[in-house]
Design a protein around this motif. Structure first.
Motif, short mmCIF file in Angstrom:
data_model
loop_
_atom_site.label_atom_id
_atom_site.label_comp_id
_atom_site.label_asym_id
_atom_site.label_seq_id
_atom_site.Cartn_x
_atom_site.Cartn_y
_atom_site.Cartn_z
N TRP A 1 40.44 31.81 28.89
CA TRP A 1 40.80 33.22 28.66
C TRP A 1 40.05 34.13 29.63
CZ3 TRP A 1 37.48 37.17 27.26
CH2 TRP A 1 38.08 38.38 26.94
N LEU A 2 38.76 33.83 29.85
CA LEU A 2 37.95 34.64 30.76
C LEU A 2 38.49 34.56 32.18
CD1 LEU A 2 35.40 36.42 30.59
CD2 LEU A 2 34.08 34.42 31.30
N ALA A 3 38.88 33.35 32.59
CA ALA A 3 39.45 33.19 33.94
C ALA A 3 40.78 33.92 34.05
CB ALA A 3 39.62 31.71 34.24
N SER A 4 41.60 33.83 32.99
CA SER A 4 42.89 34.53 32.99
C SER A 4 42.69 36.05 33.03
CB SER A 4 43.69 34.14 31.75
OG SER A 4 44.87 34.89 31.63
N TRP A 5 41.71 36.53 32.27
CA TRP A 5 41.43 37.98 32.26
C TRP A 5 41.01 38.46 33.65
CZ3 TRP A 5 41.40 41.51 28.06
CH2 TRP A 5 40.85 42.76 28.35
N HIS A 6 40.11 37.71 34.27
CA HIS A 6 39.64 38.08 35.61
C HIS A 6 40.79 38.03 36.62
CE1 HIS A 6 36.84 38.53 38.92
NE2 HIS A 6 37.36 37.45 39.50
N TRP A 7 41.64 37.05 36.50
CA TRP A 7 42.77 36.93 37.43
C TRP A 7 43.77 38.08 37.26
CZ3 TRP A 7 44.56 34.76 41.67
CH2 TRP A 7 45.95 34.74 41.89
N ARG A 8 44.08 38.41 36.01
CA ARG A 8 45.11 39.43 35.76
C ARG A 8 44.63 40.85 36.05
NH1 ARG A 8 46.60 39.30 30.08
NH2 ARG A 8 44.69 38.10 29.70
N TYR A 9 43.38 41.16 35.66
CA TYR A 9 42.95 42.55 35.70
C TYR A 9 41.96 42.86 36.82
CZ TYR A 9 45.10 42.39 31.11
OH TYR A 9 45.98 42.20 30.08
N SER A 10 41.25 41.86 37.31
CA SER A 10 40.31 42.11 38.41
C SER A 10 40.92 41.81 39.76
CB SER A 10 39.04 41.27 38.23
OG SER A 10 38.38 41.60 37.03
N ILE A 11 41.83 40.84 39.81
CA ILE A 11 42.42 40.45 41.09
C ILE A 11 43.83 41.04 41.25
CG2 ILE A 11 43.16 38.49 42.50
CD1 ILE A 11 40.96 36.83 41.23
N LYS A 12 44.70 40.78 40.29
CA LYS A 12 46.09 41.25 40.42
C LYS A 12 46.28 42.68 39.94
CE LYS A 12 49.44 38.47 39.91
NZ LYS A 12 50.49 37.60 39.35
N ARG A 13 45.30 43.25 39.24
CA ARG A 13 45.35 44.64 38.77
C ARG A 13 46.58 44.92 37.91
NH1 ARG A 13 40.25 46.63 39.60
NH2 ARG A 13 39.50 45.97 41.66
N GLN A 14 46.87 44.03 36.98
CA GLN A 14 48.00 44.23 36.09
C GLN A 14 47.65 45.24 34.99
OE1 GLN A 14 49.13 40.42 34.57
NE2 GLN A 14 49.89 39.64 36.53
N SER A 15 48.69 45.71 34.28
CA SER A 15 48.50 46.63 33.17
C SER A 15 48.06 45.86 31.93
CB SER A 15 49.79 47.40 32.88
OG SER A 15 50.19 48.14 34.01
#
Length: 329
Positions: A232-246
């Motif tokens: 979950w932590l890796a997914s969170w970092h990928w979605r919101y820190s790298i891809k900047r999703q909503s």
């Protein structure tokens, strides 16, 4: 552990005393050789040790042997058998026979074995966790029953439960047959309790306990929980820190109760309109979080100022507080 260290220290002191006199009278079999006491050799098997001890114990038992020194011999036999029957103690004793000059080490090993806990530490931990899990589960049921009892004595919930039971026809057959008033009342309470349990949404710390929430299950499943958290932590970092999703609605809820310093159970215990208000305020944004927190603090202060008991306390402190000048004792 403090007691163990204390006794080991005492043993070392005894060892120092014994060394100064050139003796080992205070440990193992003293001046005697434990193998000679049991009339066996050093290469004797555990079964031979046990067989020799039983034979000599029958011979020198004070109830059967009336000699004046029989009791003393029997005690030496028991002490020697106690040392040689345990594998670890026998190993330490053999080491002392081979290295009699290592006084401090021999005394330490002797007292370490004598005062060390006899129960396996893993058993102690397992029993402790089991007891905690049982108490945790029972406490959960106690809190849940308290919530149900509170709902049954609160007119707001009791009237709704009674209305729903009447609509479903659950109270029709209660008064049929020859029943006393107490039996009718008990049957009615049982029906209302069942309706409350099925209808009332009890959340948070008073929710219905589940075996999946006890400590034992959490420990057993901890590798799974840890793996899920890392993913979950890796997914969170990928979605919101790298891809900047909503943010998703689920992640908005998570950030809301996390930033408000609420536990998940306390968040779930909030009313739906309270959760919706928090989500609409978008408290995951720092500026909105600061404004929401300040607003709640102001509301709490205003309610406290209107509280009669708090007003009475302020009047008391004004008259009798630290700034008061008095000649009283």
């Amino acid at each position: 552990m403090g007691a163990v260290r204390f006794f080991i220290l005492v043993g070392l002191m005894c060892g120092l005393f014994g060394e100064s006199h050139g003796q080992l009278d205070n440990i193992y079999c003293g001046r005697d050789n434990c193998y000679d006491v049991l009339e066996i050799t050093r290469d004797a098997t555990p079964s031979e040790v046990r067989k020799s001890y039983r034979s000599l114990a029958r011979k020198y038992h004070p109830d059967k042997n009336k000699d004046s020194n029989a009791e003393e011999v029997f005690q030496r036999l028991a002490n020697a058998y106690e040392i040689l029957r345990d594998e670890e103690s026998r190993t330490d004793y053999d080491y002392m026979l081979d290295h009699p000059d290592e006084m401090y080490g021999n005394v330490y090993r002797y007292y370490r074995h004598r005062v060390a806990p006899k129960v396996d530490l893993r058993v102690v931990v397992a029993v402790s966790i089991t007891i905690i899990s049982i108490l945790q589960y029972l406490n959960g049921w106690q809190r849940y029953n308290e919530a149900i009892k509170y709902a049954l004595v609160t007119p707001q919930y009791r009237n709704k439960a009674k209305q729903r039971a009447t609509e479903q026809g659950l109270l029709d057959n209660i008064r049929k047959g020859k029943k006393s008033k107490d039996e009718i009342r008990q049957d009615e309470e049982a029906v209302l309790r069942k309706v409350v349990e099925e209808s009332l949404d009890i959340r948070g710390g008073y929710s219905k306990p589940s075996p999946w929430n006890i400590l034992w299950i959490h420990l057993v499943l901890s590798p799974y929980y840890l793996t899920c958290y890392l993913l979950w932590l890796a997914s969170w970092h990928w979605r919101y820190s790298i891809k900047r999703q909503s943010l998703t609605d689920e992640d908005k809820e998570y950030l809301s109760w996390k930033l408000l310093k609420l536990s998940q159970s306390r968040w779930e215990a909030l009313q739906d309109h309270e959760q919706e208000d928090i989500l609409e305020r978008e408290v995951w944004i720092p500026e909105n979080l600061k404004a929401y927190t300040q607003e709640k603090e102001d509301e709490a202060k205003a309610k406290l100022a209107e509280n009669s008991r708090y007003k009475q306390y302020r009047r008391y402190m004004k008259k009798n507080g630290p700034g008061r000048m008095t000649f009283e004792d």
